[in-house]
Write an enzyme that holds these catalytic residues in place. Structure first.
Site, short mmCIF file in Angstrom:
data_model
loop_
_atom_site.label_atom_id
_atom_site.label_comp_id
_atom_site.label_asym_id
_atom_site.label_seq_id
_atom_site.Cartn_x
_atom_site.Cartn_y
_atom_site.Cartn_z
N GLY A 107 0.67 -4.97 1.15
CA GLY A 107 -0.58 -5.01 0.16
C GLY A 107 -0.29 -5.86 -1.08
O GLY A 107 -1.19 -6.51 -1.64
N GLU A 141 -0.47 -9.36 -0.25
CA GLU A 141 -1.97 -9.41 0.05
C GLU A 141 -2.90 -9.71 -1.07
O GLU A 141 -3.68 -10.53 -1.42
CB GLU A 141 -2.45 -8.49 0.96
CG GLU A 141 -1.97 -8.68 2.44
CD GLU A 141 -2.11 -7.20 3.34
OE1 GLU A 141 -1.83 -6.25 2.82
OE2 GLU A 141 -2.60 -7.57 4.39
N ALA A 164 0.78 -1.23 0.08
CA ALA A 164 0.01 0.03 0.08
C ALA A 164 0.88 1.03 -0.02
O ALA A 164 1.96 1.15 0.19
CB ALA A 164 -0.87 -0.01 1.21
N GLU A 186 4.41 -4.86 7.80
CA GLU A 186 3.58 -3.97 8.44
C GLU A 186 4.08 -3.74 9.87
O GLU A 186 4.09 -2.23 10.33
CB GLU A 186 2.39 -4.17 8.52
CG GLU A 186 1.65 -4.00 6.89
CD GLU A 186 1.71 -5.06 6.12
OE1 GLU A 186 2.61 -6.19 6.42
OE2 GLU A 186 0.93 -5.23 5.09
N1 DAK Z 1 4.64 3.20 -0.98
C1 DAK Z 1 4.96 4.24 -1.72
N2 DAK Z 1 6.03 4.45 -2.39
C2 DAK Z 1 6.70 3.27 -2.54
C3 DAK Z 1 6.61 2.04 -1.83
C4 DAK Z 1 5.38 1.86 -1.24
N3 DAK Z 1 5.03 1.03 -0.57
N4 DAK Z 1 7.34 1.32 -2.27
C5 DAK Z 1 8.26 1.67 -2.89
N5 DAK Z 1 7.98 3.00 -3.14
C6 DAK Z 1 8.69 4.09 -4.17
C7 DAK Z 1 9.72 4.73 -3.19
O1 DAK Z 1 9.44 5.77 -2.33
C8 DAK Z 1 10.52 5.05 -4.44
O2 DAK Z 1 10.06 6.65 -4.96
P1 DAK Z 1 10.85 7.75 -5.23
O3 DAK Z 1 11.67 8.05 -3.95
O4 DAK Z 1 11.89 7.30 -6.33
O5 DAK Z 1 9.94 8.96 -5.55
C9 DAK Z 1 10.28 4.11 -5.59
O6 DAK Z 1 9.08 3.38 -5.16
C10 DAK Z 1 11.55 3.20 -5.70
O7 DAK Z 1 11.72 2.64 -4.42
P2 DAK Z 1 12.92 2.59 -3.72
O8 DAK Z 1 14.05 3.60 -4.31
O9 DAK Z 1 12.92 2.33 -2.44
O10 DAK Z 1 13.61 1.27 -4.36
P3 DAK Z 1 14.70 0.16 -3.96
O11 DAK Z 1 14.94 -0.77 -5.01
O12 DAK Z 1 15.77 0.95 -2.97
O13 DAK Z 1 13.89 -0.62 -2.57
C11 DAK Z 1 11.80 -1.69 -1.67
C12 DAK Z 1 12.74 -1.28 -2.87
C13 DAK Z 1 10.72 -2.45 -2.15
C14 DAK Z 1 12.62 -2.68 -0.69
C15 DAK Z 1 11.74 -0.33 -0.93
O14 DAK Z 1 11.07 0.56 -1.95
C16 DAK Z 1 10.76 -0.60 0.11
O15 DAK Z 1 10.95 -1.03 1.13
N6 DAK Z 1 9.44 -0.03 -0.04
C17 DAK Z 1 8.27 -0.32 0.93
C18 DAK Z 1 7.83 -1.67 1.21
C19 DAK Z 1 6.70 -1.92 2.08
O16 DAK Z 1 7.26 -1.51 3.29
N7 DAK Z 1 5.67 -2.53 1.77
C20 DAK Z 1 4.62 -2.33 2.60
C21 DAK Z 1 3.89 -1.42 2.81
S1 DAK Z 1 2.74 -1.33 4.02
C22 DAK Z 1 -4.34 -1.15 6.42
C23 DAK Z 1 -4.40 -1.10 4.78
C24 DAK Z 1 -3.20 -1.61 4.20
C25 DAK Z 1 -2.27 -1.85 4.83
C26 DAK Z 1 -2.06 -1.92 6.23
C27 DAK Z 1 -3.26 -1.48 6.75
N8 DAK Z 1 -5.55 -0.57 6.76
C28 DAK Z 1 -6.10 0.64 6.66
C29 DAK Z 1 -5.64 -1.21 8.28
C30 DAK Z 1 -1.04 -2.27 3.99
C31 DAK Z 1 0.19 -1.95 4.36
C32 DAK Z 1 1.47 -1.97 3.50
O17 DAK Z 1 1.29 -2.56 2.47
#
Ligand code: DAK
Length: 263
Positions: free
Chosen positions: A108, A111, A63, A131
């Site tokens: 997400g 998921e 997400a 998360e």
């Molecule tokens: N959201 C927004 N932008 C994201 C993103 C994300 N999840 N993942 C990557 N990006 C963006 C980065 O900010 C970056 O943007 P710029 O800085 O270039 O503008 C671009 O994508 C490239 O990412 P990186 O530069 O970080 O690329 P790397 O190869 O260095 O790293 C990575 C890739 C996937 C390891 C890293 O980007 C990363 O750790 N991303 C976050 C992964 C993550 O934590 N995903 C889980 C998100 S939490 C709920 C509803 C839904 C959810 C929870 C609760 N309720 C309402 C209860 C769901 C939660 C989630 O999904």
């Protein structure tokens, strides 16, 4: 649509989440467009759906953390519902959905793949529920679907530790059905989809419903669900053609490809 690509080849449709600059992260607009794309699938002609992400690095990196970072409790709940509604639509979509996971499937992203019927991935895929490291619980069904798909113990370990796993480990724990070199992923997804699309459409749909609905109840009720869906196949053109081909010793034993509405 800005973030969704849609393509139909033969009886197989492909939806591509197309936000590669953010690694296909799911913001509200992506979720709304995905919802609209699913509503627009012509179920009279399409028999199998492939879901993938644009680019070669990420399926869906979760997400959108930027969008979520400022949400209030009420907005967070509304965002969770928006995602859950779309994911449930995918899970209960009348035709099979194959997730072709081409890279990161985090939060997400993991998921949404678990809302699909079948998961196959590229050898560079990475899965995880990060998360708890972000101060939240999985919010798009991760606590429920991961525990059902792998095992409660394995799901708890992955979710509590927020540890990412690579494709080979995802395969070992049963999260994905197969791992392919990146260039072969989409051709393999299309091949599997074409195999499914050749089979009797009412039967395939009923199998999906029987498995999904049966898993929600006890065995006695589950078998009643199966009986009803089994009975529902009779008198259809495909049942007559499929069994007729066998009895007539048709060498091809192929089902007539009839439009779903005529079955
Ligand atoms: N959201 C927004 N932008 C994201 C993103 C994300 N999840 N993942 C990557 N990006 C963006 C980065 O900010 C970056 O943007 P710029 O800085 O270039 O503008 C671009 O994508 C490239 O990412 P990186 O530069 O970080 O690329 P790397 O190869 O260095 O790293 C990575 C890739 C996937 C390891 C890293 O980007 C990363 O750790 N991303 C976050 C992964 C993550 O934590 N995903 C889980 C998100 S939490 C709920 C509803 C839904 C959810 C929870 C609760 N309720 C309402 C209860 C769901 C939660 C989630 O999904």
């Amino acid at each position: 649509m800005e973030f969704i690509l849609y393509e139909v080849k033969d009886m197989v449709a492909t939806i591509t989440i197309n936000r590669p600059k953010a690694l296909n992260a799911l913001n509200s607009q992506v979720l709304e467009e995905l919802d609209a794309a699913l509503d627009a699938v012509d179920l009279n002609t399409v028999r199998c759906l492939i879901l993938t992400g644009a680019g070669d690095k990420s399926f869906v990196a979760g997400a959108d953390i930027g969008e979520m970072s400022t949400l209030t409790k009420a907005e967070g709940e509304a965002f969770g519902k928006k995602g859950n509604d779309v994911f449930r639509k995918l899970e209960t979509f009348p035709i099979p959905v194959i997730a072709a996971i081409n890279g990161f499937a985090l939060g997400g992203g993991c998921e949404i793949s678990m809302s699909c019927d079948i998961r196959i991935c590229s050898d560079n895929a990475v899965f995880g529920q990060p998360e708890t490291g972000l101060g939240i619980t999985p919010g798009f069904g991760g606590t429920q679907r991961l525990a059902r798909l792998v095992s409660p113990g394995m799901a708890k370990q992955l979710i509590y530790s927020a540890r990412n796993i690579k494709a080979d480990e995802a395969y070992r724990i049963g999260l994905v059905n197969a791992v392919y070199p990146a260039g072969e992923l989409i051709p393999q997804a299309e091949k599997l989809a074409a195999t499914i699309a050749k089979n009797a459409p009412i039967a395939v749909r009923n199998c999906k419903k029987a498995i999904n609905d049966g898993l929600q109840t006890d065995m006695d009720n589950a078998l009643v669900i199966e009986e009803k869906l089994f009975g529902d196949c009779f008198e259809t053109e495909d049942q007559k053609a499929g069994m007729g081909n066998f009895l007539e010793k048709d060498k091809e034993k192929k089902l007539k490809v009839v439009p779903f509405k005529n079955c």
